[in-house]
Scaffold this motif. Sequence first.
Motif, short mmCIF file in Angstrom:
data_model
loop_
_atom_site.label_atom_id
_atom_site.label_comp_id
_atom_site.label_asym_id
_atom_site.label_seq_id
_atom_site.Cartn_x
_atom_site.Cartn_y
_atom_site.Cartn_z
N ARG A 386 0.85 -1.19 0.00
CA ARG A 386 0.00 0.00 0.00
C ARG A 386 0.88 1.24 0.00
O ARG A 386 1.79 1.36 0.83
CB ARG A 386 -0.92 0.01 1.22
N PRO A 387 0.65 2.16 -0.91
CA PRO A 387 1.49 3.36 -1.00
C PRO A 387 1.54 4.11 0.33
O PRO A 387 0.53 4.26 1.01
CB PRO A 387 0.79 4.20 -2.08
N GLY A 388 2.74 4.54 0.70
CA GLY A 388 2.90 5.32 1.91
C GLY A 388 3.15 4.51 3.16
O GLY A 388 3.36 5.08 4.24
N THR A 389 3.15 3.18 3.05
CA THR A 389 3.42 2.33 4.21
C THR A 389 4.87 1.87 4.20
O THR A 389 5.50 1.77 3.14
CB THR A 389 2.50 1.09 4.21
N PRO A 390 5.45 1.57 5.38
CA PRO A 390 6.84 1.09 5.42
C PRO A 390 7.06 -0.17 4.59
O PRO A 390 8.12 -0.34 3.97
CB PRO A 390 7.07 0.83 6.91
#
Length: 613
Positions: A386-390
């Motif tokens: 998921r974009p923006g997750t580590p």
Amino acid sequence: MEDIEDLLVGNGGAGGEVAPGFRLPVAAAVGINPKQTKKKKSNQDSVPKPSLSIPGTQTIYIKTFGCSHNQSDSEYMAGQLSAFGYVLSDNPDDADLWLINTCTVKSPSQSAMETLITRCKNAKKPLVVAGCVPQGSRDLKDLEGVSIVGVQQIDRVVEVVEETLKGHEVRLLTRRTLPALDLPKVRRNKFVEILPINVGCLGACTYCKTKHARGHLGSYTVESLVDRVKGVMADGVKEIWLSSEDTGAYGRDIGVNLPILLDAIVAVLPPHGSTMLRIGMTNPPYILEHLKEIANVLRHPSVYSFLHVPVQSGSDSVLKAMNREYTVSEFRKVADTLIALVPGMQIATDIICGFPGETDEDFAETVNLIKEYKLAQVHISQFYPRPGTPAARMKKVPSNVVKKRSRELTAVFESFTPYTGMEGKVERIWITEFATDGIHLVGHTKGYIQVLVTGPETMLGTSAMVKITSVGRWSVFGEVIEILSQANNVVTDVGRAVENSSCSNPDSCACTKEPEPCGCETSSCCGQVQEVENPVSASAKSSTQSSQNLIGWILRKRKNLHEADTAGVLEFKEQQKGALARKPDWNPVDKILLGGVFVSLMTILGLFLYLGL
């Protein structure tokens, strides 16, 4: 673009803070995109034309993706729109505006949302997007020029819809308080109340996007939740699902905990089990210290002996990379304790295949864990960054390996036969909906095992004793023996009015459609991700429930028509037989008329004989 709250507080022109629930005039209450009203004339044909109709007279189409919390939000929004006069429809082509409630858990759900948004824009329909996607990714390109209502702004949906129908773009994303629980609601299933007990969570899973949208933990008070339970039971609700991103974390922000809430709710439930409670998804860290208390609640006759406890992986190293804050041994402690203390306990879990860094040895540990417990419900999904997750920045496992592991684990899971041995047993079930095949009714045992039975629609919302006639991989099939009185739990004989389950191939029969569990977790029915059906207007709701599936609906109608035709033929034959057996019953008028006819015929015959001579 400003959020509406910036206009309502301080120098927003409303005279300071606004009391919760107070509805300002539209001009003061909704932030309008100034750019939207200054478009050049040449571009006017490419945007939805402002509605000149009276607000509250239009038709709204609502589409919901994702978890049960999202479903509850949609039901609340549908209730407010309906109360204001809007008509709710499940036909997008007939609607004047589309409202899409989105899910950000997995890429497929978001891709389906993006496709639907594109379809709506091409149809030049006014559009409002709600849910986790716009809340967590407000700058997404697909959301340009679209009105947005945030996850904690659902009580303002009427205002957003009004302004969107006028051609304005509105965005509400900032909120400091939780929406009220006593808002109007249009339930997808009138017998099931999805009750959100908190929003957000305390975790920080490296793969989870939902935390970006739902935020930090925010719990409703015990008193407000108990009041809601009392209210929905008075409305005829027969199942209450406690829902949140993590049920186990409930109350830690307000000085209470989940057992305190559960004890308070159970105290107001009917003791004879006419209304059942289902506890929602609970991560291991937050129930380890309350296992005995929760087990005591799960043993209560009005509480399903079922709990969804995600493990996600059988490897401690993978769990550490996920930042799940527990170990495999702690998951085992939760499962073993509940199974030991609660008779008939059923546990569901989740697995993510192919998380970044997962080795063959890590995956083997996951397979061994699933083989060890042989749980009846395991929701298996492939890792989606998921974009923006580590986790999106971690080194990925090759996609072909991820797919291979997913297929292998699915094959292991599907080799289990969890319901073998149930044939011939008598179980109590609670019946709340139609199966997706449109033929069977769906009930659940106290362990929340799905039981499919046949019977009239009037059985919905009842509890019954059934004899298990056969078992499938995903469900069992039963014959209704007795329906239980809701008033005093007295058994009422229904006298064979209900036929045996007649599925020739049990494994091919459809499961019930249920929303995905909340938050970071993934779910499926029979191993496939489900989308939640839309709430519909009261006038259309009964027909929707009785025709969940077009083919199933046709089969039910065909069966009914055949039975009616057969009955009609038998009745006609009986009438003919009776008519032949009866002696004529002549009254005086009949005798005079018959005599007149006889004299006339004889006179005519005499004239013919005379003329012939």
